[in-house]
Design a protein around this motif. Structure first.
Motif, PDB file in Angstrom:
ATOM      1  N   ARG A  41       0.771  -1.166  -0.020  1.00 36.62           N
ATOM      2  CA  ARG A  41       0.110   0.015   0.232  1.00 36.62           C
ATOM      3  C   ARG A  41       0.802   1.275  -0.191  1.00 36.62           C
ATOM      4  N   ARG A  42       1.904   1.153   0.682  1.00 34.47           N
ATOM      5  CA  ARG A  42       2.792   2.299   0.744  1.00 34.47           C
ATOM      6  C   ARG A  42       3.376   2.583  -0.540  1.00 34.47           C
ATOM      7  N   LEU A  43       3.758   1.342  -1.193  1.00 35.86           N
ATOM      8  CA  LEU A  43       4.524   1.608  -2.562  1.00 35.86           C
ATOM      9  C   LEU A  43       3.470   2.132  -3.622  1.00 35.86           C
ATOM     10  N   ALA A  44       2.193   1.690  -3.283  1.00 37.42           N
ATOM     11  CA  ALA A  44       1.224   2.081  -4.223  1.00 37.42           C
ATOM     12  C   ALA A  44       0.745   3.820  -4.449  1.00 37.42           C
ATOM     13  N   ILE A  45       0.852   4.204  -3.048  1.00 35.93           N
ATOM     14  CA  ILE A  45       0.814   5.619  -2.734  1.00 35.93           C
ATOM     15  C   ILE A  45       1.993   6.369  -3.595  1.00 35.93           C
ATOM     16  N   PHE A  46       3.012   5.869  -3.277  1.00 36.94           N
ATOM     17  CA  PHE A  46       4.093   6.557  -4.048  1.00 36.94           C
ATOM     18  C   PHE A  46       4.138   6.558  -5.312  1.00 36.94           C
ATOM     19  N   TYR A 105       8.672  11.631   0.547  1.00 34.69           N
ATOM     20  CA  TYR A 105       8.296  11.268   1.931  1.00 34.69           C
ATOM     21  C   TYR A 105       7.885   9.530   1.770  1.00 34.69           C
ATOM     22  N   GLU A 106       6.967   9.272   0.680  1.00 35.05           N
ATOM     23  CA  GLU A 106       6.503   8.056   0.609  1.00 35.05           C
ATOM     24  C   GLU A 106       7.651   6.982   0.086  1.00 35.05           C
ATOM     25  N   LEU A 107       8.578   7.555  -0.593  1.00 37.65           N
ATOM     26  CA  LEU A 107       9.837   6.661  -0.946  1.00 37.65           C
ATOM     27  C   LEU A 107      10.532   6.196   0.210  1.00 37.65           C
ATOM     28  N   LYS A 108      10.823   7.174   1.280  1.00 40.59           N
ATOM     29  CA  LYS A 108      11.466   6.748   2.535  1.00 40.59           C
ATOM     30  C   LYS A 108      10.433   5.796   3.311  1.00 40.59           C
ATOM     31  N   ALA A 109       9.403   6.267   3.407  1.00 39.13           N
ATOM     32  CA  ALA A 109       8.731   5.489   4.275  1.00 39.13           C
ATOM     33  C   ALA A 109       8.193   4.092   3.638  1.00 39.13           C
ATOM     34  N   PHE A 110       8.396   3.960   2.330  1.00 36.66           N
ATOM     35  CA  PHE A 110       8.338   2.480   1.767  1.00 36.66           C
ATOM     36  C   PHE A 110       9.596   1.713   2.200  1.00 36.66           C
ATOM     37  N   LEU A 111      10.662   2.403   1.941  1.00 34.81           N
ATOM     38  CA  LEU A 111      11.944   1.653   2.212  1.00 34.81           C
ATOM     39  C   LEU A 111      12.159   1.301   3.971  1.00 34.81           C
ATOM     40  N   ASP A 112      11.398   2.200   4.712  1.00 35.70           N
ATOM     41  CA  ASP A 112      11.201   1.727   6.179  1.00 35.70           C
ATOM     42  C   ASP A 112      10.425   0.268   6.299  1.00 35.70           C
ATOM     43  N   LEU A 113       9.176   0.114   5.565  1.00 34.08           N
ATOM     44  CA  LEU A 113       8.477  -1.017   5.583  1.00 34.08           C
ATOM     45  C   LEU A 113       9.164  -2.228   4.821  1.00 34.08           C
ATOM     46  N   LEU A 114       9.800  -1.809   3.840  1.00 37.13           N
ATOM     47  CA  LEU A 114      10.537  -3.021   3.082  1.00 37.13           C
ATOM     48  C   LEU A 114      11.544  -3.328   4.083  1.00 37.13           C
ATOM     49  N   PRO A 129      17.258  -3.681  11.993  1.00 33.97           N
ATOM     50  CA  PRO A 129      16.733  -2.504  11.920  1.00 33.97           C
ATOM     51  C   PRO A 129      15.406  -2.340  11.903  1.00 33.97           C
ATOM     52  N   VAL A 130      14.416  -1.281  12.719  1.00 31.11           N
ATOM     53  CA  VAL A 130      13.483  -1.170  12.208  1.00 31.11           C
ATOM     54  C   VAL A 130      12.878  -0.272  11.227  1.00 31.11           C
ATOM     55  N   GLY A 131      13.940   0.470  10.501  1.00 34.42           N
ATOM     56  CA  GLY A 131      13.672   1.234   9.729  1.00 34.42           C
ATOM     57  C   GLY A 131      14.961   1.521   8.579  1.00 34.42           C
ATOM     58  N   PHE A 132      14.813   2.084   7.601  1.00 32.64           N
ATOM     59  CA  PHE A 132      15.883   2.501   6.687  1.00 32.64           C
ATOM     60  C   PHE A 132      16.640   3.569   7.242  1.00 32.64           C
ATOM     61  N   SER A 133      17.395   3.316   8.286  1.00 30.80           N
ATOM     62  CA  SER A 133      17.900   4.586   8.907  1.00 30.80           C
ATOM     63  C   SER A 133      19.486   4.411   8.624  1.00 30.80           C
ATOM     64  N   ALA A 179      20.659  10.563  -1.842  1.00 30.40           N
ATOM     65  CA  ALA A 179      20.732  11.868  -2.246  1.00 30.40           C
ATOM     66  C   ALA A 179      19.226  12.043  -2.223  1.00 30.40           C
ATOM     67  N   ALA A 180      18.321  11.305  -2.626  1.00 31.41           N
ATOM     68  CA  ALA A 180      16.895  11.294  -2.403  1.00 31.41           C
ATOM     69  C   ALA A 180      16.331  11.577  -1.226  1.00 31.41           C
ATOM     70  N   VAL A 181      16.762  11.037  -0.069  1.00 27.08           N
ATOM     71  CA  VAL A 181      16.338  11.078   1.392  1.00 27.08           C
ATOM     72  C   VAL A 181      16.924  12.258   1.667  1.00 27.08           C
ATOM     73  N   ALA A 182      17.964  12.842   1.415  1.00 21.15           N
ATOM     74  CA  ALA A 182      18.506  14.083   1.724  1.00 21.15           C
ATOM     75  C   ALA A 182      17.537  15.260   1.115  1.00 21.15           C
ATOM     76  N   ALA A 183      17.192  15.027   0.042  1.00 21.75           N
ATOM     77  CA  ALA A 183      16.180  16.060  -0.501  1.00 21.75           C
ATOM     78  C   ALA A 183      14.899  15.704   0.138  1.00 21.75           C
ATOM     79  N   ARG A 184      14.300  14.943   0.652  1.00 16.97           N
ATOM     80  CA  ARG A 184      13.213  14.764   1.421  1.00 16.97           C
ATOM     81  C   ARG A 184      13.486  15.530   2.728  1.00 16.97           C
ATOM     82  N   ASP A 185      14.678  15.579   3.345  1.00 19.34           N
ATOM     83  CA  ASP A 185      14.909  16.232   4.446  1.00 19.34           C
ATOM     84  C   ASP A 185      14.889  17.549   4.304  1.00 19.34           C
TER      85      ASP A 185
END
Length: 267
Positions: A41-46, A105-114, A129-133, A179-185
């Motif tokens: 579902r998170r990937l679908a939102i992305f 945002y959804e890209l990073k959230a999906f990576l956390d769930l993945l 790890p519990v997320g893509f830290s 780089a994408a996560v840095a852009a999100r931040d």
């Protein structure tokens, strides 16, 4: 009547069909079906946000053009008196910047769930790890570094594809994820986004009569924003598809690869 029993029939959108094809809950152990469904579902939102970004850009182009066109002659006359400097009109970009923020945002959230899904596949009793830290991998601080290091420490009995899957994430993080996560931040903290250019048109060098095609589209690192986000889509989906197929305890025959699942976005 209200309260009567009913059976739900859900008609899925193309992004949801595509995401579910790659992360089909039936392809995972029964104990992980809910985690797979959440990731899908998170990937679908992305995928949805990437799909509708062109509409936001088109709407912004229309509003920007109409505003400028009403006073184009006046603008040209005003800047003509200042030939020593170029004047450029920029759109505020609220619509497409908001959409870009959602995409990142959804890209990073999906990576956390993945991450959680993959860790449970490798270590069903927990761990990882519990997320893509972020974490240091070699000499580099990378998004997902903690996952990469955790994967590299697993035994080949628990994770036969250990080296391949760790390298998959390390290469992706070095080349584009960090780089994408840095852009999100940056967007999340209301900072200027390095490499980003808003929709714009030169007043000093513009035509005598403005048309919508004279307006330059928003860009990221010199690339049209739509191309940039579609490239993110391809990279993210290919990474997820390849990583899941390298994980243990899955049924690969029930999980479509991105190269084939992509067609659902066009059907």
């Amino acid at each position: 009547m209200r309260g009567d029993p009913f059976v739900s029939v859900i008609i899925s959108s193309p992004p949801m069909v595509c995401a579910t094809a790659m992360l089909n809950g039936n392809g995972f152990p029964a104990t992980l079906e809910s985690e797979a469904a959440a990731a899908a579902r998170r990937l679908a939102i992305f995928l949805h946000h990437v799909d509708v970004l062109p509409n936001d850009i088109e709407k912004s182009n229309k509003a920007f053009f109409e505003h400028l066109n009403r006073n184009w002659g006046t603008h040209l006359a005003a800047v003509a008196k200042r030939g020593d400097v170029e004047f450029i009109a920029f759109a505020d970009g609220l619509g497409y910047v908001a959409r870009l923020h959602s995409i990142l945002y959804e890209l990073k959230a999906f990576l956390d769930l993945l991450t959680r899904l993959l860790c449970r596949l490798v270590a069903p009793m927990g761990g990882g790890p519990v997320g893509f830290s972020r974490g240091k991998v070699g000499d580099l601080e990378l998004a997902g570094g903690r996952l990469i290091n955790w994967l590299a420490r697993q035994s080949t009995d628990a994770l036969p594809g250990r080296d391949a899957i760790a390298a998959l994430f390390a290469d992706a993080s070095r080349s584009w994820i960090t780089a994408a996560v840095a852009a999100r931040d940056a967007l999340g903290h209301f900072r200027e986004l390095p490499g980003f250019s808003h929709m714009r048109v030169s007043l000093s060098k513009g035509p005598a009569t403005l048309s919508p095609s004279d307006i330059l589209p928003p860009q990221m690192n010199g690339e049209a924003l739509t191309s940039y986000t579609r490239a993110l889509r391809g990279r993210l989906c290919e990474l997820a598809s390849n990583a899941v197929l390298l994980a243990p305890n899955v049924k690969p025959e029930l999980l479509e690869k991105w190269q084939t699942a992509e067609r659902y976005l066009r059907e």
